[in-house]
Design a protein around this motif. Structure first.
Motif, PDB file in Angstrom:
ATOM      1  N   GLU A   1       0.832  -1.201   0.000  1.00  0.00           N
ATOM      2  CA  GLU A   1       0.000   0.000   0.000  1.00  0.00           C
ATOM      3  C   GLU A   1       0.869   1.253   0.000  1.00  0.00           C
ATOM      4  O   GLU A   1       0.523   2.275  -0.595  1.00  0.00           O
TER       5      GLU A   1
ATOM      6  N   LEU B   1       1.992   1.786  -3.487  1.00  0.00           N
ATOM      7  CA  LEU B   1       0.863   2.226  -4.303  1.00  0.00           C
ATOM      8  C   LEU B   1       0.558   3.707  -4.082  1.00  0.00           C
ATOM      9  O   LEU B   1       0.023   4.379  -4.967  1.00  0.00           O
ATOM     10  N   SER B   2       0.909   4.229  -2.908  1.00  0.00           N
ATOM     11  CA  SER B   2       0.619   5.628  -2.592  1.00  0.00           C
ATOM     12  C   SER B   2       1.614   6.597  -3.206  1.00  0.00           C
ATOM     13  O   SER B   2       1.398   7.805  -3.182  1.00  0.00           O
TER      14      SER B   2
ATOM     15  N   ASN C   1       2.792   5.798  -8.970  1.00  0.00           N
ATOM     16  CA  ASN C   1       2.047   4.537  -8.970  1.00  0.00           C
ATOM     17  C   ASN C   1       0.551   4.728  -8.767  1.00  0.00           C
ATOM     18  O   ASN C   1      -0.171   3.747  -8.650  1.00  0.00           O
ATOM     19  N   LYS C   2       0.101   5.965  -8.730  1.00  0.00           N
ATOM     20  CA  LYS C   2      -1.314   6.225  -8.489  1.00  0.00           C
ATOM     21  C   LYS C   2      -2.163   6.105  -9.755  1.00  0.00           C
ATOM     22  O   LYS C   2      -3.391   6.202  -9.685  1.00  0.00           O
ATOM     23  N   HIS C   3      -1.480   5.931 -10.879  1.00  0.00           N
ATOM     24  CA  HIS C   3      -2.191   5.750 -12.143  1.00  0.00           C
ATOM     25  C   HIS C   3      -1.582   4.566 -12.885  1.00  0.00           C
ATOM     26  O   HIS C   3      -0.404   4.267 -12.721  1.00  0.00           O
TER      27      HIS C   3
ATOM     28  N   SER D   1       3.465   8.835  -5.928  1.00  0.00           N
ATOM     29  CA  SER D   1       2.791   9.594  -6.989  1.00  0.00           C
ATOM     30  C   SER D   1       2.807   8.875  -8.330  1.00  0.00           C
ATOM     31  O   SER D   1       1.808   8.844  -9.036  1.00  0.00           O
TER      32      SER D   1
ATOM     33  N   CYS E   1      -4.104  -1.163 -14.284  1.00  0.00           N
ATOM     34  CA  CYS E   1      -5.542  -1.272 -14.041  1.00  0.00           C
ATOM     35  C   CYS E   1      -6.040  -2.660 -14.439  1.00  0.00           C
ATOM     36  O   CYS E   1      -5.298  -3.468 -15.006  1.00  0.00           O
TER      37      CYS E   1
ATOM     38  N   PRO F   1      -6.836   5.930 -12.991  1.00  0.00           N
ATOM     39  CA  PRO F   1      -6.493   6.180 -11.590  1.00  0.00           C
ATOM     40  C   PRO F   1      -6.704   4.955 -10.708  1.00  0.00           C
ATOM     41  O   PRO F   1      -7.482   4.064 -11.034  1.00  0.00           O
ATOM     42  N   ASP F   2      -5.989   4.935  -9.602  1.00  0.00           N
ATOM     43  CA  ASP F   2      -6.146   3.923  -8.557  1.00  0.00           C
ATOM     44  C   ASP F   2      -5.994   2.495  -9.080  1.00  0.00           C
ATOM     45  O   ASP F   2      -6.907   1.676  -8.951  1.00  0.00           O
TER      46      ASP F   2
ATOM     47  N   LYS G   1      -5.145  -1.381  -9.180  1.00  0.00           N
ATOM     48  CA  LYS G   1      -5.174  -2.395  -8.129  1.00  0.00           C
ATOM     49  C   LYS G   1      -4.531  -3.703  -8.560  1.00  0.00           C
ATOM     50  O   LYS G   1      -4.730  -4.730  -7.916  1.00  0.00           O
TER      51      LYS G   1
END
Length: 401
Positions: A56, A59-60, A64-66, A62, A87, A73-74, A76
């Motif tokens: 996590e 992932l936070s 890796n947020k897209h 900058s 994505c 975005p985000d 997973k």
């Protein structure tokens, strides 16, 4: 394959809803999984293990947020072999690249080890990967957007990672390494000296090597264009594939497998679904291996059979064949789709696949609902081999996740 739903399951929905539920949807995997619920993730925030906390944290960052490929975005999902966060739409294409290129894992649905997270951190994330794999995007190719088609994603991702065409401009522009702070093949401040050194180096090479270099340089763009055309032709059908869900395949154990070495074997299993394939680890010197290894594949909307092949690992020769089998997963997918709209979460039997001469089941295989998950346990008799049984547990990930 025969599927028999029990009475309680039939009472759960009317015949009209049942028929509607069992139709295979053509929507994308992203649309099916975008409503991922926190209750089905791996634990809550307070219960996540050390590796997931580190994951996590990565992932936070900058970069890796897209999604590394389309910018959604985000993200997973992680393409572990390539070190990028992606994505759900792009994850299906990454998985189709094969396990020799990368392995795709879910941030929430998969169990992560410290080693995997540390390896991902060392690779640097999306920013570093994009500097490596896409420093130059040619004018005739556009980077996908969040709303791009699967076909566009497939072409871009394969050229980016598999063919590595997006980082090849410098490779074909000049046959010699480029000097620092220079836009030409040689430094302007030492042109004459550089030319002399390069000429001496070139003259020392055998004539065949020099000729090969020139020929390779002249033919490089022709070869690249030919590869582009052949790649695009071969991947057209792949790019049009849509996915309707995910399947977790837990390879439990093998029993009485065939001998391929002196007295034993070193077995491993390759599992394929459509154009995707994954494999287990090798278990040394064991005819009754225990894997307890969970692997994941995307389910194409055509729902092809799940194929298993067992091999004996050899160091100096080709791996030996130890049997194969095919499993029809249509009943499992249909049960998962029917459960998607139901409200029942208690443990019940949803169906049964009857063992007979036309399939590989050793005994009847039960499809059941347990803790909100649709699963199927089975013992599979390997085909085209003298002996061997595999025990598996399949889980069709709830389509609302």
């Amino acid at each position: 394959m025969v599927s028999v739903c029990n009475r309680r399951w039939l009472e759960m929905c009317s015949q009209q809803d049942y028929d509607k539920d069992y139709q295979v949807s053509g929507c994308s995997l992203y649309e099916l999984l975008q409503q991922e619920s926190a209750s089905n993730c791996v634990g809550t925030i307070g219960q996540k293990s050390g590796p997931h906390n580190k994951l996590e944290g990565l992932l936070s960052l900058s970069g890796n947020k897209h999604c590394a490929d389309c910018g959604s975005p985000d993200p997973k999902w992680v393409s572990l072999g390539l070190g990028v966060f992606i994505c759900i739409k792009c994850s299906g294409v990454h998985r189709s690249l094969g396990v020799h290129v990368t392995k795709v894992l879910s941030v929430n649905l998969d169990e992560w080890t410290e080693e995997q997270v540390n390896s991902l951190a060392e690779m640097g994330g999306n920013l570093v990967a994009n500097m490596k794999y896409e420093p130059h995007i040619p004018g005739n190719l556009r980077k996908p957007r969040p709303d791009s088609s699967i076909d566009d994603r497939s072409e871009f991702i394969r050229r980016k990672y598999e063919l590595q065409h997006l980082n090849s401009e410098a490779e074909f522009a000049c046959p010699y390494p480029r000097q620092a702070n220079s836009s030409t093949c040689f430094s302007h401040s030492s042109t004459n000296f550089g030319l002399i050194l390069e000429k001496k180096h070139f003259d020392k090479q055998p004539t065949s090597i020099r000729t090969g270099l020139g020929q390779a340089f002249r033919n490089s763009w022709k070869r690249k264009d030919s590869e582009d055309r052949s790649s695009k032709k071969s991947n057209t059908s792949l790019g049009m594939i849509e996915f309707v869900g995910l399947i977790h395949v837990k390879v439990l154990k093998g029993t009485n497998l065939a001998v391929r070495d002196m007295m034993t074997s070193d077995p491993y299993v390759i599992i394929s679904l459509g154009h995707q394939s994954v494999k287990t680890r090798v278990v040394k010197n064991n005819l009754n291996p225990v894997w307890n290894e969970k692997l994941m594949l995307s389910i194409p909307d055509s729902v092809p059979p799940l194929k298993l092949v067992v091999y004996d690992k050899d160091k100096f020769t080709t791996d030996d064949f130890m049997g194969e089998a095919e499993i029809d997963i249509q009943s499992l997918v249909s049960a998962a789709k029917a459960h998607e709209r139901s409200t029942i979460n208690e443990s019940i039997q949803l169906g049964k696949c009857i063992a007979h001469n036309g399939n590989a089941f050793v005994k009847d295989s039960i499809i059941y609902l347990k803790e909100g998950k649709v699963k199927q346990e089975m013992s599979i008799r390997l085909q085209n081999v003298e002996t061997g049984v595999l025990d598996l547990e399949l889980e069709c990930v709830p389509l609302t996740q």
